[in-house]
Every structure is written in C-alpha cells, then in structure tokens.
Scaffold this active site. Sequence first.
Site, PDB file in Angstrom:
ATOM      1  N   TYR A  16      16.570  -0.797  12.921  1.00  0.00           N
ATOM      2  CA  TYR A  16      16.537  -1.232  11.522  1.00  0.00           C
ATOM      3  C   TYR A  16      17.746  -0.770  10.707  1.00  0.00           C
ATOM      4  O   TYR A  16      17.944  -1.235   9.588  1.00  0.00           O
ATOM      5  CB  TYR A  16      15.276  -0.708  10.828  1.00  0.00           C
ATOM      6  N   HIS A  21      17.132  -4.537   4.610  1.00  0.00           N
ATOM      7  CA  HIS A  21      16.084  -3.717   3.997  1.00  0.00           C
ATOM      8  C   HIS A  21      16.513  -2.253   3.886  1.00  0.00           C
ATOM      9  O   HIS A  21      15.894  -1.487   3.158  1.00  0.00           O
ATOM     10  CB  HIS A  21      14.811  -3.828   4.841  1.00  0.00           C
ATOM     11  N   PHE A  67       8.419   4.296   7.193  1.00  0.00           N
ATOM     12  CA  PHE A  67       8.494   2.845   7.084  1.00  0.00           C
ATOM     13  C   PHE A  67       8.297   2.473   5.617  1.00  0.00           C
ATOM     14  O   PHE A  67       7.663   3.185   4.847  1.00  0.00           O
ATOM     15  CB  PHE A  67       7.520   2.101   8.009  1.00  0.00           C
ATOM     16  N   ASN A  69       6.665   0.357   3.687  1.00  0.00           N
ATOM     17  CA  ASN A  69       5.420   0.183   2.932  1.00  0.00           C
ATOM     18  C   ASN A  69       4.611   1.466   2.779  1.00  0.00           C
ATOM     19  O   ASN A  69       3.556   1.461   2.156  1.00  0.00           O
ATOM     20  CB  ASN A  69       4.561  -0.929   3.546  1.00  0.00           C
ATOM     21  N   ASN A 115       7.821  -3.611  -1.324  1.00  0.00           N
ATOM     22  CA  ASN A 115       6.737  -2.813  -0.751  1.00  0.00           C
ATOM     23  C   ASN A 115       6.959  -1.311  -0.860  1.00  0.00           C
ATOM     24  O   ASN A 115       5.999  -0.549  -0.986  1.00  0.00           O
ATOM     25  CB  ASN A 115       6.492  -3.207   0.705  1.00  0.00           C
TER      26      ASN A 115
END
EC number: 3.1.1.29
Length: 193
Positions: A16, A21, A67, A69, A115
């Site tokens: 990631y 993001h 993460f 959220n 989120n």
Amino acid sequence: MAIKLIVGLGNPGQEYMFTRHNAGFWFVLHLAQQFNITLAPDKKFHGVTGRGQIHGHDVRLLMPLTFMNKSGQSVVPMVKFYGIDNDELLIAHDELDIPAGSIKLKTDGGHGGHNGLRDITPHIGNDFHRLRVGIGHPGHKSKVSGHVLSKAAPDEQIAIDSALSAAFDALPLLLGGDVEKARSQINGFKLPE
C-alpha cells in the site's frame, strides 16, 4: 496554538505504501527524513511514532498501523495520552474531492466520507486541522476503492509531490501558530503552467 502532533493517515504494508490512500504517510515520512526524526513502531499507539524538532518546535509524528478505517485506535490514545488539544493536531490525508496537484488546509468540518477521519471524529470531535492532499476523483463512486488503492500515474505523482512541497514550505507558519497565514499559503498553491 502551535501544532504538537502531526498524523499521516494511510494503510500499513509495502503493497500500500505508494497508493494514493497513503498520501498522509508520504507527508510524515518526508518530515521525518528532512528533520532526522527516527520513526519506530509503538505498540501503545498502534503505529509508528517519532519526536523531534521541526523548525525549532517540538513535534510528535504518528503513522497509524491499524489500516485506514481503524485510524482512531491509534490517533485517539496518543492525543489523550499526551494531552494534545485539537488545535495542536494536524492530520494529513488523501482527499478525493480535490484534484491531484492541489492541497488544502482546513479546520473543522465533517469526515467527508474519508474512513480514517470517520473513525477519529466520534472520539475527539472535528475541530482539528486537516491537510487535505488532493488525489482526484475517478468519476464514479464504484471506482473509488480501486482509485485510492492504486498508484498514481507518473504525472499525477509529480503533481501530488509538488502540492506536498507547498505544505512543507508553509510549515514554519503552521508550527508557529499562524494558521491563517499557513492556510492562505497552502490553499493558494497552484501547479506551474
């Protein structure tokens, strides 16, 4: 008030690291590198943390490893443990509603569908500073997840990096407590033609 905690939101893991993001992570990583701040895992705060001097100000850095959220599980304990007031908190995050190459400093407001912010605001309110790093919108909501979890095209990445540089340039103002001047400088950034 001066900023005492800078949080970069993103997702952990190498797969990631270079996705849109993780624009908040990029901001914190650059600060750590530029100002020789060692970042290390911190189980108490479910993230990677560091502390150092940035433009003469004592600042803590945080990248949650929960993460996106579940960002509140990292941010909220750190804010409470160190007694950070909301006006001393800056959270850097990706922003779909702003085109790549634009960046905005905002105080207050809702989570805007983000989120990470959605998981933080119920616990500390929403009157903190946000550095909204534009990544652009893919056009349809069904494409959002794929968009934020993929790498930016090379020209987009250059635009995002340029916008982040504008925020770095305004840091002395922001850290010194001159939020309005910092906001004017950051929000007025335009990519060169």
